[in-house]
Design a protein around this motif. Sequence first.
Motif, PDB file in Angstrom:
ATOM      1  N   LEU A  72      93.630  68.314  51.855  1.00  0.00           N
ATOM      2  CA  LEU A  72      93.896  69.170  50.702  1.00  0.00           C
ATOM      3  C   LEU A  72      95.358  68.984  50.314  1.00  0.00           C
ATOM      4  O   LEU A  72      96.208  68.830  51.195  1.00  0.00           O
ATOM      5  CB  LEU A  72      93.683  70.651  51.077  1.00  0.00           C
ATOM      6  CG  LEU A  72      92.267  71.068  51.489  1.00  0.00           C
ATOM      7  CD1 LEU A  72      92.276  72.535  51.954  1.00  0.00           C
ATOM      8  CD2 LEU A  72      91.310  70.902  50.301  1.00  0.00           C
ATOM      9  N   SER A  73      95.664  69.025  49.004  1.00  0.00           N
ATOM     10  CA  SER A  73      97.079  69.010  48.624  1.00  0.00           C
ATOM     11  C   SER A  73      97.381  70.166  47.696  1.00  0.00           C
ATOM     12  O   SER A  73      96.521  70.648  46.969  1.00  0.00           O
ATOM     13  CB  SER A  73      97.446  67.691  47.935  1.00  0.00           C
ATOM     14  OG  SER A  73      97.196  67.749  46.545  1.00  0.00           O
ATOM     15  N   GLY A  74      98.646  70.616  47.783  1.00  0.00           N
ATOM     16  CA  GLY A  74      99.143  71.658  46.883  1.00  0.00           C
ATOM     17  C   GLY A  74     100.598  71.383  46.583  1.00  0.00           C
ATOM     18  O   GLY A  74     101.286  70.733  47.375  1.00  0.00           O
ATOM     19  N   PHE A  75     101.063  71.870  45.448  1.00  0.00           N
ATOM     20  CA  PHE A  75     102.435  71.574  45.015  1.00  0.00           C
ATOM     21  C   PHE A  75     103.265  72.849  45.005  1.00  0.00           C
ATOM     22  O   PHE A  75     104.422  72.870  45.377  1.00  0.00           O
ATOM     23  CB  PHE A  75     102.378  70.955  43.619  1.00  0.00           C
ATOM     24  CG  PHE A  75     103.632  70.269  43.194  1.00  0.00           C
ATOM     25  CD1 PHE A  75     104.028  69.092  43.804  1.00  0.00           C
ATOM     26  CD2 PHE A  75     104.430  70.796  42.179  1.00  0.00           C
ATOM     27  CE1 PHE A  75     105.190  68.444  43.409  1.00  0.00           C
ATOM     28  CE2 PHE A  75     105.588  70.156  41.775  1.00  0.00           C
ATOM     29  CZ  PHE A  75     105.972  68.987  42.395  1.00  0.00           C
ATOM     30  N   THR A  76     102.645  73.921  44.568  1.00  0.00           N
ATOM     31  CA  THR A  76     103.269  75.250  44.608  1.00  0.00           C
ATOM     32  C   THR A  76     102.238  76.162  45.277  1.00  0.00           C
ATOM     33  O   THR A  76     101.222  75.675  45.773  1.00  0.00           O
ATOM     34  CB  THR A  76     103.567  75.757  43.179  1.00  0.00           C
ATOM     35  OG1 THR A  76     102.359  75.635  42.425  1.00  0.00           O
ATOM     36  CG2 THR A  76     104.660  74.942  42.508  1.00  0.00           C
TER      37      THR A  76
ATOM     38  N   THR B 155      94.886  73.509  45.104  1.00  0.00           N
ATOM     39  CA  THR B 155      95.223  74.897  44.767  1.00  0.00           C
ATOM     40  C   THR B 155      95.016  75.191  43.282  1.00  0.00           C
ATOM     41  O   THR B 155      95.199  76.330  42.852  1.00  0.00           O
ATOM     42  CB  THR B 155      96.702  75.179  45.121  1.00  0.00           C
ATOM     43  OG1 THR B 155      97.508  74.155  44.507  1.00  0.00           O
ATOM     44  CG2 THR B 155      96.921  75.152  46.624  1.00  0.00           C
ATOM     45  N   GLY B 156      94.664  74.185  42.494  1.00  0.00           N
ATOM     46  CA  GLY B 156      94.486  74.392  41.054  1.00  0.00           C
ATOM     47  C   GLY B 156      93.080  74.856  40.714  1.00  0.00           C
ATOM     48  O   GLY B 156      92.229  75.057  41.588  1.00  0.00           O
ATOM     49  N   SER B 157      92.861  74.986  39.417  1.00  0.00           N
ATOM     50  CA  SER B 157      91.582  75.493  38.920  1.00  0.00           C
ATOM     51  C   SER B 157      90.425  74.559  39.326  1.00  0.00           C
ATOM     52  O   SER B 157      89.401  75.007  39.874  1.00  0.00           O
ATOM     53  CB  SER B 157      91.713  75.628  37.402  1.00  0.00           C
ATOM     54  OG  SER B 157      90.492  75.768  36.795  1.00  0.00           O
ATOM     55  N   ILE B 158      90.587  73.250  39.103  1.00  0.00           N
ATOM     56  CA  ILE B 158      89.525  72.299  39.471  1.00  0.00           C
ATOM     57  C   ILE B 158      89.407  72.210  40.996  1.00  0.00           C
ATOM     58  O   ILE B 158      88.296  72.163  41.540  1.00  0.00           O
ATOM     59  CB  ILE B 158      89.828  70.905  38.882  1.00  0.00           C
ATOM     60  CG1 ILE B 158      89.712  70.941  37.362  1.00  0.00           C
ATOM     61  CG2 ILE B 158      88.911  69.834  39.483  1.00  0.00           C
ATOM     62  CD1 ILE B 158      88.314  71.038  36.822  1.00  0.00           C
ATOM     63  N   GLY B 159      90.546  72.199  41.676  1.00  0.00           N
ATOM     64  CA  GLY B 159      90.526  72.122  43.139  1.00  0.00           C
ATOM     65  C   GLY B 159      89.725  73.269  43.735  1.00  0.00           C
ATOM     66  O   GLY B 159      88.859  73.065  44.604  1.00  0.00           O
ATOM     67  N   LEU B 160      89.981  74.482  43.252  1.00  0.00           N
ATOM     68  CA  LEU B 160      89.287  75.651  43.803  1.00  0.00           C
ATOM     69  C   LEU B 160      87.789  75.611  43.479  1.00  0.00           C
ATOM     70  O   LEU B 160      86.952  75.955  44.322  1.00  0.00           O
ATOM     71  CB  LEU B 160      89.923  76.943  43.271  1.00  0.00           C
ATOM     72  CG  LEU B 160      91.369  77.186  43.750  1.00  0.00           C
ATOM     73  CD1 LEU B 160      91.972  78.399  43.049  1.00  0.00           C
ATOM     74  CD2 LEU B 160      91.427  77.371  45.270  1.00  0.00           C
TER      75      LEU B 160
ATOM     76  N   VAL C 130      98.788  68.190  52.291  1.00  0.00           N
ATOM     77  CA  VAL C 130      99.951  67.490  51.735  1.00  0.00           C
ATOM     78  C   VAL C 130     100.727  68.443  50.823  1.00  0.00           C
ATOM     79  O   VAL C 130     100.139  69.103  49.955  1.00  0.00           O
ATOM     80  CB  VAL C 130      99.531  66.239  50.930  1.00  0.00           C
ATOM     81  CG1 VAL C 130     100.762  65.420  50.545  1.00  0.00           C
ATOM     82  CG2 VAL C 130      98.552  65.381  51.726  1.00  0.00           C
ATOM     83  N   VAL C 131     102.044  68.501  51.050  1.00  0.00           N
ATOM     84  CA  VAL C 131     102.927  69.366  50.259  1.00  0.00           C
ATOM     85  C   VAL C 131     104.075  68.511  49.706  1.00  0.00           C
ATOM     86  O   VAL C 131     104.296  67.398  50.173  1.00  0.00           O
ATOM     87  CB  VAL C 131     103.463  70.536  51.123  1.00  0.00           C
ATOM     88  CG1 VAL C 131     102.321  71.435  51.589  1.00  0.00           C
ATOM     89  CG2 VAL C 131     104.271  70.031  52.307  1.00  0.00           C
TER      90      VAL C 131
END
Length: 396
Positions: A36-40, A13-18, A58-59
């Motif tokens: 895929l993982s995201g934290f927020t 969900t971050g800048s590099i991920g996207l 993954v959360v």
Amino acid sequence: MSRPQQITVLGATGSIGLSTLDVIARHPERYQVFALSGFTRLSELLALCIRHVPQFAVVPEVAAARGLQDDLRAAGLPTRVLVGEEGLCQVASAPEVDAVMAAIVGAAGLRPTLAAVEAGKKILLANKEALVMSGALFMQAVHKSGSVLLPIDSEHNAIFQCMPQDFARGLSAVGVRRILLTASGGPFRQTPMSELAHVSPDQACAHPNWSMGRKISVDSASMMNKGLELIEACWLFDAKPAQVEVVIHPQSVIHSLVDYVDGSVLAQLGNPDMRTPIANALAWPERIDSGVAPLDLFAVARLDFEAPDEERFPCLRLARQAAEAGNSAPAMLNAANEVAVAAFLDARVGYLEIASIIEDVLNLEPVVALEDLDAVFTADAKARILAEQWLSRHGR
Ligand code: NAD
Ligand code: MG
């Protein structure tokens, strides 16, 4: 054609991920998203799952996992939701996975990235903090597993492209004299020193050339990012700190250079868009379209260079000292910086105090050897406690 490569994107969900998912989506015949993982921002993670249909998501915790699993089921997706660091390590090391994009920010990315290394995956390394913290152990694990380590940081990807293929023989053996690590100088390169005490988090995050997550944006403003990158370059290319020179280049068109003993200097140029290094690492040693527009040299018109001013950027000096001290010093530097930057982003401390916190932490704690991962996390935890103590001592 062979089956598509299975890719895990940690920090999707971050800048590099996207940016990574943007490149992957351009080549469905080559790449498939495995996890895929995201934290927020978990609603964004749901949207990414709908778009890329990974086998796993993954959360961070159980309640969020239940919610996401229900939403995925309602959308008719087979994606299974895993939880926490254990889930991250599982999707980083699963036998089906070919490559792992390590794009979690900060020390939180270390264990999952190492899990991917130990499983011998191709590692696309954006999470520089992981390498800075655990450099020697990380590189030992890479050599032991035979994992292919490809740098995503634009500078290191540029250096990688300018190095001969057999650079692992040693820099002097391949005729490299110096690595020239370029830096934009960030948003405060020319801000009057008297104003720096009062700059806001939003001003620090307004990078002139790159759009990035907030932590690395503040690091770019303080030039701690370049300091972390200096340490990163030493590990990736087996260089001594003195062999890495930082050059301010405000246009961010040259992403770094390699200086050879015969006087040749090789540079990699391109528009400042992380999809170029991401596509380079994903497809290496082949080349694929990244979606980045061709570089228009006439629009760039000129390239400027200047030496960094360590009075303006004390974080760069602190990082170079930590690089030279080695052992636990880079892990402590990184941890103190993470606490200081989080406090700055929360408006608990001023911009100039970031360097003061880090310097005080480094002065308080002796440098020790890091024999294993526990020792790395102990050094990290000590630095965090000392940085928190600094904050309470100063009433923040
Ligand atoms: P970001 O803040 O945009 O994204 C960070 C990602 O990590 C998100 O997906 C977030 O959900 C996840 N995350 C955050 N905290 C976490 C935790 N405790 N546990 C698990 N996941 C967590 O950051 P970014 O700009 O994409 O940077 C990611 C990494 O790449 C950083 O290490 C950064 O230094 C490096 N990097 C970024 C750029 C860039 O242009 N953005 C360039 C070079 C290197
Ligand atoms: Mg960089």
